[in-house]
Design a protein around this motif. Structure first.
Motif, PDB file in Angstrom:
ATOM      1  N   PHE A 124      22.515 -15.262   6.086  1.00 14.02           N
ATOM      2  CA  PHE A 124      23.105 -15.695   4.832  1.00 14.02           C
ATOM      3  C   PHE A 124      23.284 -14.404   3.858  1.00 14.02           C
ATOM      4  N   ALA A 125      23.037 -13.146   4.472  1.00 15.24           N
ATOM      5  CA  ALA A 125      23.384 -12.177   3.628  1.00 15.24           C
ATOM      6  C   ALA A 125      23.850 -10.795   4.449  1.00 15.24           C
ATOM      7  N   ALA A 126      25.315 -11.064   4.373  1.00 11.82           N
ATOM      8  CA  ALA A 126      25.853 -10.077   5.408  1.00 11.82           C
ATOM      9  C   ALA A 126      25.392  -8.312   5.108  1.00 11.82           C
ATOM     10  N   ASP A 127      24.970  -8.164   3.798  1.00 13.15           N
ATOM     11  CA  ASP A 127      24.782  -6.770   3.596  1.00 13.15           C
ATOM     12  C   ASP A 127      23.394  -6.653   3.461  1.00 13.15           C
ATOM     13  N   TRP A 128      22.347  -7.426   4.139  1.00 11.35           N
ATOM     14  CA  TRP A 128      21.107  -7.136   3.966  1.00 11.35           C
ATOM     15  C   TRP A 128      21.041  -5.969   5.446  1.00 11.35           C
ATOM     16  N   PRO A 129      20.015  -4.987   5.053  1.00 12.01           N
ATOM     17  CA  PRO A 129      19.864  -3.946   6.090  1.00 12.01           C
ATOM     18  C   PRO A 129      19.638  -4.450   7.401  1.00 12.01           C
ATOM     19  N   LEU A 130      20.188  -3.726   8.460  1.00 20.45           N
ATOM     20  CA  LEU A 130      19.894  -4.332   9.877  1.00 20.45           C
ATOM     21  C   LEU A 130      18.464  -3.895  10.077  1.00 20.45           C
ATOM     22  N   GLU A 131      18.033  -2.836   9.738  1.00 21.87           N
ATOM     23  CA  GLU A 131      16.792  -2.240   9.778  1.00 21.87           C
ATOM     24  C   GLU A 131      15.952  -1.949   8.669  1.00 21.87           C
ATOM     25  N   VAL A 132      14.404  -2.389   8.766  1.00 19.03           N
ATOM     26  CA  VAL A 132      13.631  -2.163   7.697  1.00 19.03           C
ATOM     27  C   VAL A 132      12.205  -1.697   8.025  1.00 19.03           C
ATOM     28  N   LEU A 133      12.021  -0.498   7.799  1.00 16.27           N
ATOM     29  CA  LEU A 133      10.820   0.071   8.138  1.00 16.27           C
ATOM     30  C   LEU A 133       9.588  -0.403   7.089  1.00 16.27           C
ATOM     31  N   SER A 134       8.718  -1.185   8.003  1.00 17.17           N
ATOM     32  CA  SER A 134       7.459  -1.625   7.370  1.00 17.17           C
ATOM     33  C   SER A 134       6.167  -1.130   7.679  1.00 17.17           C
ATOM     34  N   THR A 135       5.298  -1.037   7.068  1.00 14.66           N
ATOM     35  CA  THR A 135       4.098  -0.573   7.168  1.00 14.66           C
ATOM     36  C   THR A 135       2.998  -1.240   6.489  1.00 14.66           C
TER      37      THR A 135
END
Length: 189
Positions: A124-135
């Motif tokens: 639903f959001a084409a500009d959402w980051p492909l990768e999100v680093l989560s801790t």
């Protein structure tokens, strides 16, 4: 963003350049943080997050269920899941683990996915980051355990950084519902 493919410019190079420009402009990479305390042991919380059978019983925003969930909780391992919304729509996700310290920390790269575990764009959001680093950090004392999460886009364009920053309220709402479902699950077990 202009396509520089075939001109000696890589996506990684563009990401470094984007981060540099953000710094020059006095902007920082957007970070989402969340912390929640529970009256359950840290061991119970850890099992709920790292046992795919338990995770499938509670993970996701309110009204969502996991219809598929498989996980290999070790560095380099993958959690792959299919979340089904109240309308029956499916959304696949994938976490690739970088660090797993039992009952202390999970570090992973989160992405939207397809059924074959390939990385895909947010539906639903084409500009959402492909990768999100989560801790995710797990702490506990005197019968109270806390999960703290920090997430930030990686290998992302300026537009993806902006989309991530703009999505903070939605992430907060989704995670709040997810943590409510976790609490209800732990109450039942």
């Amino acid at each position: 963003m202009q396509n520089f493919e075939g001109r000696g410019v890589t996506q990684a190079g563009l990401s470094v350049l984007t981060a540099f420009i953000w710094k020059v402009l006095g902007m920082t990479t957007p970070t989402f943080t969340l912390s929640h305390s529970f009256h359950f042991s840290r061991e119970s919380l850890w099992r709920a997050w790292t046992d795919p059978e338990q995770l499938a019983k509670w993970f996701g925003p309110k009204g969502c269920t996991l219809s598929a969930c498989s996980g290999d909780f070790r560095p380099g391992g993958v959690l792959h899941y299919c979340m089904r919304g109240p309308d029956g729509g499916e959304l696949w996700g994938k976490w690739v683990f970088r660090e797993v310290i039992p009952q202390e920390r999970l570090v992973y790269v989160a992405s939207f996915s397809d059924a074959e575990a390939g990385i895909t764009r947010h539906p639903f959001a084409a500009d959402w980051p492909l990768e999100v680093l989560s801790t995710m950090t797990f702490t506990g004392q005197d019968g109270v355990s806390t999960i703290s999460m920090e997430a930030t886009p990686i290998n992302a364009s300026a537009a993806e950084h902006q989309m991530f920053a703009a999505g903070a309220a939605g992430m907060e709402k989704g995670w709040a519902g997810t943590l409510e479902q976790l609490e209800a699950f732990l109450d039942r077990t």
